[in-house]
Design a protein around this motif. Structure first.
Motif, short mmCIF file in Angstrom:
data_model
loop_
_atom_site.label_atom_id
_atom_site.label_comp_id
_atom_site.label_asym_id
_atom_site.label_seq_id
_atom_site.Cartn_x
_atom_site.Cartn_y
_atom_site.Cartn_z
N ILE A 89 0.85 -1.20 0.00
CA ILE A 89 0.00 0.00 0.00
C ILE A 89 0.88 1.25 0.00
N LEU A 106 0.72 0.16 -4.72
CA LEU A 106 -0.49 0.98 -4.79
C LEU A 106 -0.45 2.07 -3.73
N HIS A 107 -1.35 3.04 -3.85
CA HIS A 107 -1.52 4.05 -2.80
C HIS A 107 -2.48 3.51 -1.75
N TRP A 299 -5.15 8.50 -7.77
CA TRP A 299 -4.68 7.39 -6.92
C TRP A 299 -5.77 6.35 -6.75
N ARG A 300 -6.99 6.82 -6.53
CA ARG A 300 -8.13 5.91 -6.37
C ARG A 300 -8.34 5.08 -7.63
N PHE A 303 -5.64 2.45 -8.10
CA PHE A 303 -5.81 1.32 -7.18
C PHE A 303 -6.86 0.35 -7.73
N THR A 307 -5.96 -3.33 -9.39
CA THR A 307 -6.51 -4.49 -8.68
C THR A 307 -7.42 -5.31 -9.59
#
Length: 326
Positions: A89, A106-107, A299-300, A303, A307
């Protein structure tokens, strides 16, 4: 992501359910590594993709011990297993060594969870925030500690720094919001030097509202606790300066992403008191909100997309998303 949430103690029945799932995302592998290995390897044999968030990849590095050597070896092996994608993360540009044990960087969701895909939510107001504003008076800046009292997250260091400069707590309103637990003696010291302690578990709306009144929040942690931070992440999203340990991972993140911070050397109480004394009433305004909103939203999106690609069986890309300040 179209997944069904499950949160319950691990059992034989649950393991069978997780092995049989078409797609599986572990929110964390840190607390039950054995079950994760067992489930993910069985799924890999069956050709079913698994993605897992590894919150503490730093535990594989540092001074080499038998435990670290064994743990690092496990994650290196998992990294090369088809269908298993372990993700940190923390973006790999901030901790490139993590690439040895994870496939994706990832963030932290706590760095973008106030964003709904369209807008970045800002703190509302609550009676708790109004109370803190009143206690601070009109002119004093407000520094907030958010969460349970914790020595490894720097509460003792904060108290020591205030005791090193008794005038500091008169110049700045220090507020601790969270349960004291076993640290009653430490919170008593905090109160005795003028700190305000709200000894209870706050609702989400309440702690969010404290970001709205804070001129800075505490995120200066012990060097042994060098990882992503939710307190820091929410501060970035809300545009509030975070007090961080100089040279820490989140300090490097702040420099990379252009987030405001107050950096101090952990353990140096006199120097910390001097830096804390420079905190002033913040003028956060809205000038940078749009830029911040776009950055947090990216960032969202990264992610979710990264994923979803891994859950679909795609191999993670070699180039990860890790831009600088907008």
């Amino acid at each position: 992501m179209g997944l069904s949430p499950v949160m319950e103690p691990m059992s034989k029945l649950l393991k069978e359910r997780l092995v049989a799932a078409d797609r599986l995302l572990f929110a964390t592998v840190d607390d039950d590594l054995g079950s994760f290995i067992s489930i993910s390897v069985k799924r890999a044999v069956l050709g079913r993709p698994t993605v897992a968030l590894f919150l503490g990849p730093q535990s594989c590095f540092g001074t080499l011990t038998a435990k670290k050597f064994f743990k690092r070896g496990i994650f290196i092996a998992l990294r090369h297993a088809p269908g298993i994608s372990v993700a940190s993360i923390v973006p790999l540009c901030l901790a490139p060594e993590y690439a040895r044990v994870v496939r994706i960087g990832l963030h932290d969701p706590q760095w973008w969870d106030m964003h709904d895909g369209h807008t970045l939510r800002q703190p509302g107001d609550t009676p708790v925030a109004s109370e803190v504003r009143q206690l601070a008076g009109g002119g004093r800046p407000i520094v907030c500690w958010l969460g349970a009292v914790s020595v490894h997250k720097g509460f003792a260091f904060m108290v020591d720094s205030l005791e090193a400069n008794p005038d500091l707590a008169r110049q700045i309103c220090f507020v601790s919001a969270g349960v004291a637990g076993s640290e009653q003696a430490l919170t008593s010291r905090f109160r005795s030097i003028g700190g305000i302690h709200l000894d209870r578990r706050l609702k989400d709306s309440e702690w969010e509202s404290l970001y709205g009144v804070a001129d800075a929040v505490w995120a200066c942690y012990d060097p042994r606790y060098d990882q992503a931070s939710g307190t820091f992440g929410r501060a970035v999203q809300f545009g509030v300066p975070a007090i961080v340990r100089r040279g820490s991972l989140i300090h490097m993140a702040a420099m990379k992403f252009g987030a405001p911070v107050v950096s101090v050397d952990f353990g140096d109480c006199n120097a910390a008191a001097n830096e804390l004394g420079k905190i002033a009433k913040a003028d956060r305004g809205t000038a940078a909100t749009k830029e911040r909103e776009i950055r947090i939203g990216s960032w969202r999106n990264d992610f979710i997309l990264s994923t979803m690609r891994a859950l679909g069986g795609a191999k993670p890309t070699d180039v990860e998303f890790c831009e600088g300040a907008a």
